[in-house]
Design an enzyme around this catalytic site. Sequence first.
Site, PDB file in Angstrom:
ATOM      1  N   GLU A 162       0.801  -1.233   0.000  1.00 40.52           N
ATOM      2  CA  GLU A 162       0.000   0.000   0.000  1.00 40.52           C
ATOM      3  C   GLU A 162       0.835   1.285   0.000  1.00 40.52           C
ATOM      4  O   GLU A 162       0.635   2.166   0.823  1.00 40.52           O
ATOM      5  CB  GLU A 162      -0.972  -0.026   1.188  1.00 40.52           C
ATOM      6  CG  GLU A 162      -1.879  -1.241   1.131  1.00 40.52           C
ATOM      7  CD  GLU A 162      -2.714  -1.459   2.399  1.00 40.52           C
ATOM      8  OE1 GLU A 162      -2.721  -0.587   3.271  1.00 40.52           O
ATOM      9  OE2 GLU A 162      -3.366  -2.515   2.500  1.00 40.52           O
ATOM     10  N   GLU A 267      -6.087 -10.682  -1.392  1.00 44.31           N
ATOM     11  CA  GLU A 267      -6.957 -10.476  -0.220  1.00 44.31           C
ATOM     12  C   GLU A 267      -8.406 -10.392  -0.693  1.00 44.31           C
ATOM     13  O   GLU A 267      -9.037  -9.339  -0.629  1.00 44.31           O
ATOM     14  CB  GLU A 267      -6.558  -9.199   0.522  1.00 44.31           C
ATOM     15  CG  GLU A 267      -5.100  -9.182   0.954  1.00 44.31           C
ATOM     16  CD  GLU A 267      -4.689  -7.957   1.766  1.00 44.31           C
ATOM     17  OE1 GLU A 267      -5.577  -7.220   2.221  1.00 44.31           O
ATOM     18  OE2 GLU A 267      -3.481  -7.752   1.941  1.00 44.31           O
TER      19      GLU A 267
HETATM   20  O1  G3I Z   1      -3.262  -8.614  18.707  1.00 47.86           O
HETATM   21  C1  G3I Z   1      -4.027  -7.580  19.351  1.00 47.86           C
HETATM   22  C2  G3I Z   1      -4.527  -8.090  20.663  1.00 47.86           C
HETATM   23  O2  G3I Z   1      -3.416  -8.317  21.519  1.00 47.86           O
HETATM   24  C3  G3I Z   1      -5.457  -7.035  21.270  1.00 47.86           C
HETATM   25  O3  G3I Z   1      -6.013  -7.530  22.455  1.00 47.86           O
HETATM   26  C4  G3I Z   1      -6.588  -6.700  20.288  1.00 47.86           C
HETATM   27  C5  G3I Z   1      -7.490  -5.588  20.820  1.00 47.86           C
HETATM   28  O4  G3I Z   1      -8.064  -4.839  19.777  1.00 47.86           O
HETATM   29  O5  G3I Z   1      -6.014  -6.251  19.091  1.00 47.86           O
HETATM   30  C6  G3I Z   1      -5.191  -7.222  18.458  1.00 47.86           C
HETATM   31  O6  G3I Z   1      -4.675  -6.685  17.296  1.00 47.86           O
HETATM   32  C7  G3I Z   1      -5.572  -6.565  16.201  1.00 47.86           C
HETATM   33  C8  G3I Z   1      -4.987  -7.384  15.053  1.00 47.86           C
HETATM   34  O7  G3I Z   1      -5.772  -7.218  13.893  1.00 47.86           O
HETATM   35  C9  G3I Z   1      -4.914  -8.881  15.380  1.00 47.86           C
HETATM   36  O8  G3I Z   1      -6.185  -9.362  15.658  1.00 47.86           O
HETATM   37  C10 G3I Z   1      -5.697  -5.112  15.794  1.00 47.86           C
HETATM   38  O9  G3I Z   1      -6.375  -4.395  16.810  1.00 47.86           O
HETATM   39  C11 G3I Z   1      -6.460  -5.003  14.489  1.00 47.86           C
HETATM   40  O10 G3I Z   1      -6.436  -3.638  14.043  1.00 47.86           O
HETATM   41  C12 G3I Z   1      -5.789  -5.868  13.445  1.00 47.86           C
HETATM   42  O11 G3I Z   1      -6.524  -5.751  12.249  1.00 47.86           O
HETATM   43  C13 G3I Z   1      -5.892  -6.254  11.077  1.00 47.86           C
HETATM   44  C14 G3I Z   1      -5.615  -5.096  10.109  1.00 47.86           C
HETATM   45  O12 G3I Z   1      -5.100  -5.605   8.894  1.00 47.86           O
HETATM   46  C15 G3I Z   1      -4.585  -4.142  10.677  1.00 47.86           C
HETATM   47  O13 G3I Z   1      -3.371  -4.803  10.823  1.00 47.86           O
HETATM   48  C16 G3I Z   1      -6.836  -7.258  10.424  1.00 47.86           C
HETATM   49  O14 G3I Z   1      -6.944  -8.403  11.285  1.00 47.86           O
HETATM   50  C17 G3I Z   1      -6.286  -7.678   9.058  1.00 47.86           C
HETATM   51  O15 G3I Z   1      -7.242  -8.449   8.376  1.00 47.86           O
HETATM   52  C18 G3I Z   1      -5.996  -6.438   8.220  1.00 47.86           C
HETATM   53  O16 G3I Z   1      -5.419  -6.877   7.018  1.00 47.86           O
HETATM   54  C19 G3I Z   1      -5.102  -5.846   6.067  1.00 47.86           C
HETATM   55  C20 G3I Z   1      -3.857  -6.310   5.323  1.00 47.86           C
HETATM   56  O17 G3I Z   1      -2.834  -6.549   6.251  1.00 47.86           O
HETATM   57  C21 G3I Z   1      -3.434  -5.258   4.278  1.00 47.86           C
HETATM   58  N1  G3I Z   1      -4.529  -4.933   3.381  1.00 47.86           N
HETATM   59  C22 G3I Z   1      -5.763  -4.544   4.023  1.00 47.86           C
HETATM   60  C23 G3I Z   1      -6.214  -5.618   5.019  1.00 47.86           C
HETATM   61  C24 G3I Z   1      -7.519  -5.248   5.664  1.00 47.86           C
HETATM   62  O18 G3I Z   1      -7.368  -4.132   6.465  1.00 47.86           O
END
Ligand code: G3I
Length: 377
Positions: A162, A267
């Site tokens: 991105e 994705e």
């Molecule tokens: O691991 C922590 C956990 O310790 C905590 O208790 C919890 C509380 O909110 O958060 C957890 O982290 C989360 C993580 O996913 C793992 O579950 C984050 O808050 C959450 O923001 C994160 O979201 C991910 C997002 O990327 C941001 O990294 C989504 O699962 C994931 O599907 C999404 O994937 C992205 C690709 O990497 C790039 N392209 C877009 C796609 C969708 O956004």
Amino acid sequence: MSGFSRIFSSTVFTWLAVWSVVVASDRRDMPLRTLAADRFLIGAAINVPQAEGRDAVAMNLISRHFNTVTPENILKWEKVHPEPERYDFGPVDRLLEVTESQGILLIGHTLVWHQQTPRWVFKSASGEPMDRDALLERLRAHITAVVGRYKGRIGGWDVVNEAFEDDGTVRKTPWSQIIGEDFIAKAFEFAHQADPDAELYYNDYNLWKPAKRDAAARLVRQLLDRGVPVDGIGEQGHWLINDPPLDLIEAAIVPFGKLGVKVVITELDVDPLPRPRELMGADLSKRPELRQSLDPYREGLPDAVQQELAQRYGDIFRLFVKHADKIARVTFWAVTDANTWLNNFPFRGRTNHPMLWDREGKPKPAFDAVIKALSGK
Ligand code: G3I
């Protein structure tokens, strides 16, 4: 038409209908990866509970249907390298044990991104902002450590994620602002040095938008011209049930094929919930308040919308089949509706239904539509 012809054609028609139901139901029992074989790999994003064996429903579907998985979060910088001197490889190591024992190819996501990167990455030990050389060295060390550890075991990497805005300009992030736009080329070079056999991709969403598509195509051409190793373009398929139009999706596949790099759909999900148009794609900085009108299917997806979703998935997969000479892999960005990121984007706490399997892991009409499309129907 004579009576004979009428009886003959109606008999033939009946047999064809019966036959196609028999074939379709036979095929429904076939793994997606078998139906997609000889065309492209077929995969899914895998989350921590799944990777650690705490989600039997999803793990059974993964084992049966997919020949590649991409860890959804555990290879992002903040997870794998949370502190300057600390890497956390445990979750990835454990996942690899499972995938390798099942012959499933692991794809690495992602080495350079403006999200999920700790703030310390951009600061010196004394808290000063980094200069170009110091940040490049930090990037090299990170990529060398992560890619090097899994050399020969992780088959491909989303090297840079991105880097463009939707209008095709380079996104202003600490990477581009401190290093300059060549942070992209440098990241590919570092990754190639760490594992010369791994495939390396540039990965982005909304590549159906012509300005962004053209910027990514220019980038790939420049990298190739300069001898920078890039193997493919990752097109994140975060699409809606009615948008973007199929011809724009197709127009974002063809030019990369012409450049001679692989197209990987990295994705894929199809969101059936209403979404304001300015929230297309996956820009995580946009999180408006949830309104009830934007979360209409809390009790389940109505039949008519299930059919629409199936139609859309069918259309998309017929397009993938048509361009199978360019597409090397299709990866769904979750397994079931229970674990898609779209339950929390662009509004937290929605009940979304974008995958092929429902919350219990039961196949939806969209699954049958994909089976049909992969069967050439
Ligand atoms: O691991 C922590 C956990 O310790 C905590 O208790 C919890 C509380 O909110 O958060 C957890 O982290 C989360 C993580 O996913 C793992 O579950 C984050 O808050 C959450 O923001 C994160 O979201 C991910 C997002 O990327 C941001 O990294 C989504 O699962 C994931 O599907 C999404 O994937 C992205 C690709 O990497 C790039 N392209 C877009 C796609 C969708 O956004």
